[in-house]
Design an enzyme around this catalytic site. Structure first.
Site, PDB file in Angstrom:
ATOM      1  N   LYS A 164      24.214   2.945  77.977  1.00 54.88           N
ATOM      2  CA  LYS A 164      23.147   2.315  78.767  1.00 54.88           C
ATOM      3  C   LYS A 164      23.734   1.423  79.846  1.00 54.88           C
ATOM      4  CE  LYS A 164      19.870   2.745  75.098  1.00 54.88           C
ATOM      5  NZ  LYS A 164      19.205   2.093  74.001  1.00 54.88           N
ATOM      6  N   ILE A 198      24.027  -2.532  84.254  1.00 51.99           N
ATOM      7  CA  ILE A 198      23.191  -2.181  83.114  1.00 51.99           C
ATOM      8  C   ILE A 198      22.097  -1.209  83.532  1.00 51.99           C
ATOM      9  CG2 ILE A 198      23.701  -4.377  81.980  1.00 51.99           C
ATOM     10  CD1 ILE A 198      20.812  -5.246  82.633  1.00 51.99           C
ATOM     11  N   CYS A 199      21.694  -0.365  82.602  1.00 55.04           N
ATOM     12  CA  CYS A 199      20.652   0.629  82.858  1.00 55.04           C
ATOM     13  C   CYS A 199      19.290  -0.056  82.844  1.00 55.04           C
ATOM     14  CB  CYS A 199      20.694   1.730  81.803  1.00 55.04           C
ATOM     15  SG  CYS A 199      19.388   2.948  82.005  1.00 55.04           S
ATOM     16  N   LEU A 200      18.605  -0.002  83.975  1.00 54.43           N
ATOM     17  CA  LEU A 200      17.267  -0.566  84.094  1.00 54.43           C
ATOM     18  C   LEU A 200      16.246   0.485  84.514  1.00 54.43           C
ATOM     19  CD1 LEU A 200      18.161  -3.874  86.002  1.00 54.43           C
ATOM     20  CD2 LEU A 200      17.569  -3.645  83.592  1.00 54.43           C
TER      21      LEU A 200
END
Length: 171
Positions: free
Chosen positions: A107, A114-116
């Site tokens: 992620k 960071i994966c958003l």
């Protein structure tokens, strides 16, 4: 659906009005709104005994950096946090990075971003220009830390500083 705790946090963060990015003439006004919103969010967090980040920015407000932390099993895990304000801001949300965690979770994108995309980006898109940096921290980074740090710990991909020191002394 948003839980009541999240609604309470959001209710305490001032919404922004100015629809301007770093290259727009209204950027200074937008930056002032961002700072007011962030200051209020930090104040609210401190009052709720939930202080979990420090941020500062360069002179023109386009580069942000600082520290964020989370508590797991009564131990504090602290990370460097950084992001740039994208040219398309506020239509485009900032990509928050924790560089020291780069490559440790699926992620996350290259550079520790960071994966958003799945959960936060659609929410951000529906709230342009009202959402700002404080909202990205509250609705993006905070939940990411709450989920990912315990997972990284359980898989042994990160350890507490005190445990690193003890492991180094045992060698």
């Amino acid at each position: 659906m948003v839980d009541s705790g999240t609604k309470n946090v959001l209710a305490g963060i001032p919404l922004l009005k100015t629809n301007a990015g770093p290259r727009d003439p209204g950027w200074n006004e937008r930056l002032k709104e961002e700072l007011v919103s962030l200051i209020q969010y930090v104040k609210n967090n401190k009052e709720a005994d939930n202080d979990w980040f420090r941020l500062e920015c360069n002179k023109d407000g386009t580069k942000w950096f600082g520290k964020c932390w989370t508590i797991v099993s009564l131990m504090r895990y602290e990370f460097d946090v950084q992001f740039d304000i994208p040219v398309g801001y506020p239509a485009t949300n900032p990509e928050i990075a924790l560089p020291e965690l780069d490559g440790k979770t699926a992620k996350m994108y290259r550079g520790g971003k960071i994966c958003l995309t799945d959960h936060f980006k659609p929410l951000w898109s529906r709230n342009v220009p009202k959402f700002g940096i404080a909202h990205a921290m509250a609705l993006g980074l905070a939940p990411w830390l709450a989920v990912e740090v315990p997972d990284l710990l359980s898989r042994g991909l990160i350890v507490h500083k005190e445990q690193q020191g003890a492991a180094g002394e045992a060698k």
